[in-house]
Design an enzyme around this catalytic site. Structure first.
Site, PDB file in Angstrom:
ATOM      1  N   ILE A  57      32.160  18.456  39.408  1.00  0.00           N
ATOM      2  CA  ILE A  57      31.953  17.719  40.554  1.00  0.00           C
ATOM      3  C   ILE A  57      30.124  17.268  40.755  1.00  0.00           C
ATOM      4  O   ILE A  57      30.774  15.320  41.176  1.00  0.00           O
ATOM      5  CB  ILE A  57      32.350  17.774  41.961  1.00  0.00           C
ATOM      6  CG1 ILE A  57      32.946  17.489  42.589  1.00  0.00           C
ATOM      7  CG2 ILE A  57      31.545  18.704  42.864  1.00  0.00           C
ATOM      8  CD1 ILE A  57      34.583  16.168  42.123  1.00  0.00           C
ATOM      9  N   SER A  73      21.153  25.722  42.162  1.00  0.00           N
ATOM     10  CA  SER A  73      21.649  26.409  41.612  1.00  0.00           C
ATOM     11  C   SER A  73      21.680  27.843  40.719  1.00  0.00           C
ATOM     12  O   SER A  73      20.301  27.841  40.458  1.00  0.00           O
ATOM     13  CB  SER A  73      22.590  25.480  40.895  1.00  0.00           C
ATOM     14  OG  SER A  73      24.017  26.015  40.404  1.00  0.00           O
ATOM     15  N   ARG A  74      23.052  28.735  40.832  1.00  0.00           N
ATOM     16  CA  ARG A  74      22.469  30.056  40.322  1.00  0.00           C
ATOM     17  C   ARG A  74      22.144  29.793  39.029  1.00  0.00           C
ATOM     18  O   ARG A  74      21.821  30.269  38.363  1.00  0.00           O
ATOM     19  CB  ARG A  74      23.554  30.889  40.783  1.00  0.00           C
ATOM     20  CG  ARG A  74      24.099  31.781  41.569  1.00  0.00           C
ATOM     21  CD  ARG A  74      24.315  32.405  42.453  1.00  0.00           C
ATOM     22  NE  ARG A  74      25.531  32.156  41.034  1.00  0.00           N
ATOM     23  CZ  ARG A  74      27.296  32.416  41.813  1.00  0.00           C
ATOM     24  NH1 ARG A  74      27.242  33.411  41.730  1.00  0.00           N
ATOM     25  NH2 ARG A  74      28.249  32.080  41.574  1.00  0.00           N
ATOM     26  N   LYS A 118      34.545  18.532  50.158  1.00  0.00           N
ATOM     27  CA  LYS A 118      36.226  18.610  50.642  1.00  0.00           C
ATOM     28  C   LYS A 118      36.563  20.114  49.207  1.00  0.00           C
ATOM     29  O   LYS A 118      36.187  19.970  48.516  1.00  0.00           O
ATOM     30  CB  LYS A 118      37.560  18.185  49.946  1.00  0.00           C
ATOM     31  CG  LYS A 118      37.323  17.049  49.027  1.00  0.00           C
ATOM     32  CD  LYS A 118      38.794  18.365  48.110  1.00  0.00           C
ATOM     33  CE  LYS A 118      38.769  17.658  46.886  1.00  0.00           C
ATOM     34  NZ  LYS A 118      39.862  18.834  45.909  1.00  0.00           N
ATOM     35  N   ASP A 163      43.929  22.035  46.552  1.00  0.00           N
ATOM     36  CA  ASP A 163      42.454  21.332  45.607  1.00  0.00           C
ATOM     37  C   ASP A 163      42.825  20.231  45.700  1.00  0.00           C
ATOM     38  O   ASP A 163      42.170  18.971  46.183  1.00  0.00           O
ATOM     39  CB  ASP A 163      41.517  22.401  45.205  1.00  0.00           C
ATOM     40  CG  ASP A 163      40.781  21.637  44.741  1.00  0.00           C
ATOM     41  OD1 ASP A 163      39.184  22.154  45.563  1.00  0.00           O
ATOM     42  OD2 ASP A 163      40.100  21.047  43.450  1.00  0.00           O
TER      43      ASP A 163
END
Length: 310
Positions: A16, A38-39, A92, A170
């Protein structure tokens, strides 16, 4: 070109973020993408950190954080950013539980920073026109059909099947966000049936029934096994004709005739709204769509169905 007003960091560089957030920021007149956290992923040409904590320590000039992580991990990062005095935008659904989000609202208020819980489908091209058309009309029936192919839209994303990932809700929550935006009266859930694959912890399909102040039928059907083109429709029968909001809110038809339509500008509109909130530290958190999902898990009859495999 004039300098952009706000430096923003994206936390969670997943599908996303790449598909929607990065292009929206690039088009924004207000935001500059300054860094990511971010990992295991980065965005080429942008400073990258492994954790939000590292980013906040190293980047005092970044005033805004856009959280694109799965909902199960969002609360801790949101608290960290708010406590550091940064404005926060939430993908969201805004959290894994309602209580988490209520806590974030109180923290944002105490820090005098903005908290924006986004519902991107509310910014689809024909949603405003649908709300205006419905105003003052008698509504006789409502049907939501929100069906898509999970393998296409969430390829290999295991978090959606884990507790807190909400499964078919979702996408389904997008339909609920549009419905709660356009209706001139409140609704609440009356019953639900949730279909859980025997090897998963979240539902793959759901059938919902709602109550309204007037005794009209309101139903929602969500399904994650719809092959081919997605079905993202809201049909509303009224005394002034049949309204059909198609393609997630991109097209409005009345008695089969198109009345409004437009291209996809949902995420640019989200960032434009975020920019409007920031100067006064305003908070915009509407939990109506998420309440309906929480009620579905509370009231829903659980049905076990065939296992799901990618």
């Amino acid at each position: 070109m004039a300098a952009k007003t706000h430096k923003v960091a994206i936390v969670g560089v997943g599908k996303i973020a790449r598909d929607q957030h990065v292009p929206a920021i690039e088009r924004s007149q207000s935001f500059e993408l300054a860094a990511t956290a971010s990992r295991n992923a980065e965005i080429s040409g942008t400073r990258a950190y492994r954790t939000l904590a590292e980013l906040l320590d190293a980047e005092p000039g970044i005033t805004c954080i856009s959280l694109c992580t799965p909902p199960q991990a969002r609360y801790a990062d949101a608290r960290l950013a708010l406590k550091a005095g940064r404005h926060v935008m939430l993908e969201k659904p805004p959290g894994a539980t309602l209580s988490e989000v209520h806590d974030l609202v109180e923290l944002a208020r105490s820090k005098n920073v903005s908290l924006y819980a986004t519902w991107h489908s509310r910014h689809a091209a024909a949603v405003d026109a649908a709300r205006e058309w419905l105003a003052g009309r008698r509504i006789d029936a409502i049907r939501i059909n929100w069906k898509e192919d999970v393998r296409y839209w969430h390829p290999g994303q295991e978090w959606i099947w884990e507790a807190g990932g909400v499964g078919v809700f979702d996408p389904g929550i997008n339909g609920l966000s549009v419905l709660t935006e356009i209706l001139p009266f409140p609704i609440h859930l009356a019953s639900a049936e949730l279909s859980f694959p025997e090897n998963r912890n979240t539902p793959i399909a759901a059938s919902l029934r709602f109550r309204a102040p007037t005794n009209i039928p309101i139903t929602a059907e969500f399904d994650w096994l719809e092959e081919g083109s997605p079905l993202w429709d809201i049909e509303i029968d009224t005394d002034g004709g049949a309204m059909l909001l198609r393609e997630g809110g991109a097209r409005l038809l009345i008695d089969g005739k198109e009345k409004a339509s437009g291209g996809d500008a949902e995420y640019p509109r989200l960032y434009a709204r975020f920019a409007e909130l920031i100067p006064t530290g305003a908070i915009e958190v509407d939990l109506a769509p998420m309440r309906h999902v929480a009620d579905a898990f509370t009231l829903g009859k659980r049905v076990t169905v065939a296992p799901f495999h990618w």
